[in-house]
Design an enzyme around this catalytic site. Structure first.
Site, PDB file in Angstrom:
ATOM      1  N   MET A 187       0.832  -1.202   0.000  1.00 52.50           N
ATOM      2  CA  MET A 187       0.000   0.000   0.000  1.00 52.50           C
ATOM      3  C   MET A 187       0.868   1.256   0.000  1.00 52.50           C
ATOM      4  SD  MET A 187      -3.118   0.945  -0.250  1.00 52.50           S
ATOM      5  CE  MET A 187      -4.161  -0.443   0.188  1.00 52.50           C
ATOM      6  N   GLY A 188       1.724   1.340  -1.032  1.00 49.77           N
ATOM      7  CA  GLY A 188       2.475   2.561  -1.268  1.00 49.77           C
ATOM      8  C   GLY A 188       1.674   3.481  -2.166  1.00 49.77           C
ATOM      9  N   ARG A 189       2.361   4.349  -2.903  1.00 48.93           N
ATOM     10  CA  ARG A 189       1.650   5.325  -3.742  1.00 48.93           C
ATOM     11  C   ARG A 189       0.777   4.642  -4.793  1.00 48.93           C
ATOM     12  NH1 ARG A 189       6.726   7.439  -2.827  1.00 48.93           N
ATOM     13  NH2 ARG A 189       6.830   9.565  -1.989  1.00 48.93           N
ATOM     14  N   ARG A 217       7.205  -5.986 -10.227  1.00 48.63           N
ATOM     15  CA  ARG A 217       8.477  -6.496 -10.720  1.00 48.63           C
ATOM     16  C   ARG A 217       8.340  -7.980 -11.035  1.00 48.63           C
ATOM     17  NH1 ARG A 217       9.851  -2.222 -11.803  1.00 48.63           N
ATOM     18  NH2 ARG A 217      11.719  -1.059 -11.269  1.00 48.63           N
ATOM     19  N   GLU A 243      11.777 -12.878 -16.935  1.00 47.53           N
ATOM     20  CA  GLU A 243      12.606 -12.884 -18.139  1.00 47.53           C
ATOM     21  C   GLU A 243      11.775 -12.426 -19.324  1.00 47.53           C
ATOM     22  OE1 GLU A 243      14.294 -16.725 -18.723  1.00 47.53           O
ATOM     23  OE2 GLU A 243      15.429 -16.713 -16.848  1.00 47.53           O
ATOM     24  N   HIS A 272       5.885  -4.087 -19.758  1.00 43.64           N
ATOM     25  CA  HIS A 272       6.388  -3.177 -18.721  1.00 43.64           C
ATOM     26  C   HIS A 272       6.017  -1.738 -19.091  1.00 43.64           C
ATOM     27  CE1 HIS A 272       9.749  -2.574 -15.510  1.00 43.64           C
ATOM     28  NE2 HIS A 272       8.647  -1.908 -15.230  1.00 43.64           N
TER      29      HIS A 272
END
Length: 328
Positions: A152-154, A235, A263, A282
């Site tokens: 629960m970051g930005r 990630r 990968e 990404h």
């Protein structure tokens, strides 16, 4: 005689300054000689005489620091720094800075897009229509469902705000630092096992660390609902992709959306062959707004450090370890 430039700066981030030239102009106005490796060229060759770098996702190792004698700062065009050896950077007296918050709204948008796209089979139906078909597989609604946010970051907070518009029950696995936010959006902090078992949608927003590597593994998938949709825009490596492929192909979960993988995928990769797996390259920060925000912040970090030896968004071995202990 030509003008002597004050700083030599290498830019490896491909989208830097492309949608808006303001970040590039900021470097040039500060007296920087800007060098950009072309596709196929090794950034290490440019770094030998560089004072700073606006960096993409390439690796920075002890060997690179040993060769880059003049390097003073790596200013990441983004928030991830797992490709940078922070201990080696410290030993070489090279600062590392990131751009926290610059792409948060863009990444939160994409997380929601992947949830909706995977739940409603949008890419599959698009391909079917283009091929002349009209297959309409049954999907899963997001309205009034339960979403589990890991981290629960930005970005996680951005997803929570969006999920509230779908009248969703919001669970999170993290320590809540903003109590007022949690109360406003009815965010419940729960153990990971509870989040996995009760969520209809699960979205990942933590850094890749030794503690988070493969945190979503076979055991985790066994706890999820068969109708669950998993999304990872954080990630590659946080999700065990072999276990994910098995869960998708065996119907242990309904679908997933991945903006990151451990990968680079090829047409022969198992995940690419699964119709219930939505893939993007990404692209969480691939908006005009995020590119400009990241560019301006990355330049400010770099110039502030070159001019004063300080900047607001430095990352050190110590701060990275603290972030790992918090889980994001």
């Amino acid at each position: 005689m030509g003008i002597v430039k004050k700083w030599r700066v290498v830019v490896t981030a491909r989208s830097f300054g492309l949608s808006d030239p303001a970040p590039l102009k900021m470097l040039e106005d500060a007296g920087c000689l800007v060098m950009r490796p072309q596709a196929g060229e090794e950034p290490a060759e440019y770094l030998k005489d560089a004072d700073g770098v606006i960096a993409s996702l390439e690796s920075y190792t002890k060997e690179i620091f040993a060769a880059a004698k003049s390097l003073k700062i790596i200013s990441r065009y983004g928030v991830g720094y797992d490709a940078i050896d922070l201990a080696a950077a410290k030993e070489a007296n090279v600062a590392v800075a990131i751009t926290p918050g610059a792409n948060s709204e863009s990444a939160a948008d994409l997380a929601m897009a992947l949830m909706l796209g995977a739940a409603r089979h949008v890419p599959f139906m698009d391909s079917a229509v283009r091929a002349g078909g009209s297959t309409r597989p049954l999907g899963i609604e997001m309205w009034k469902k339960t979403i589990g946010i890991i981290g629960m970051g930005r970005i996680g907070m951005g997803v929570a705000r969006r999920a509230s518009g779908f009248d969703m029950r919001i669970l999170c696995f993290d320590s809540i630092k903003d109590r007022a936010f949690a109360e406003k959006y009815n965010v419940q902090c729960v153990p990971l096992d509870t989040l996995l078992s009760e969520s209809d949608f699960i979205t990942i927003h933590v850094p890749l660390t030794p503690d988070t590597r493969n945190m979503i593994d076979s055991a985790a998938f066994s706890k999820m609902k068969k109708t669950a949709v998993l999304v990872n825009t954080a990630r590659g490596g946080i999700v065990d992709e072999d276990a994910l492929a098995a869960a998708l192909s065996q119907g242990r979960i309904a679908a997933c959306g991945l903006d990151v993988t451990s990968e680079k995928l090829t047409a022969e990769s198992v995940l690419c062959k699964l119709p219930n797996c939505v893939l993007t390259p990404h692209a969480g920060a691939a908006t005009h707004e995020a590119a400009l925000n990241m560019g301006m912040m990355a330049v400010k970090n770099l110039l502030d450090f070159l001019e004063t030896g300080k900047c607001e968004n430095l990352v050190t071995v110590e701060t990275a370890q603290a972030g790992r202990r918090r889980g994001g």
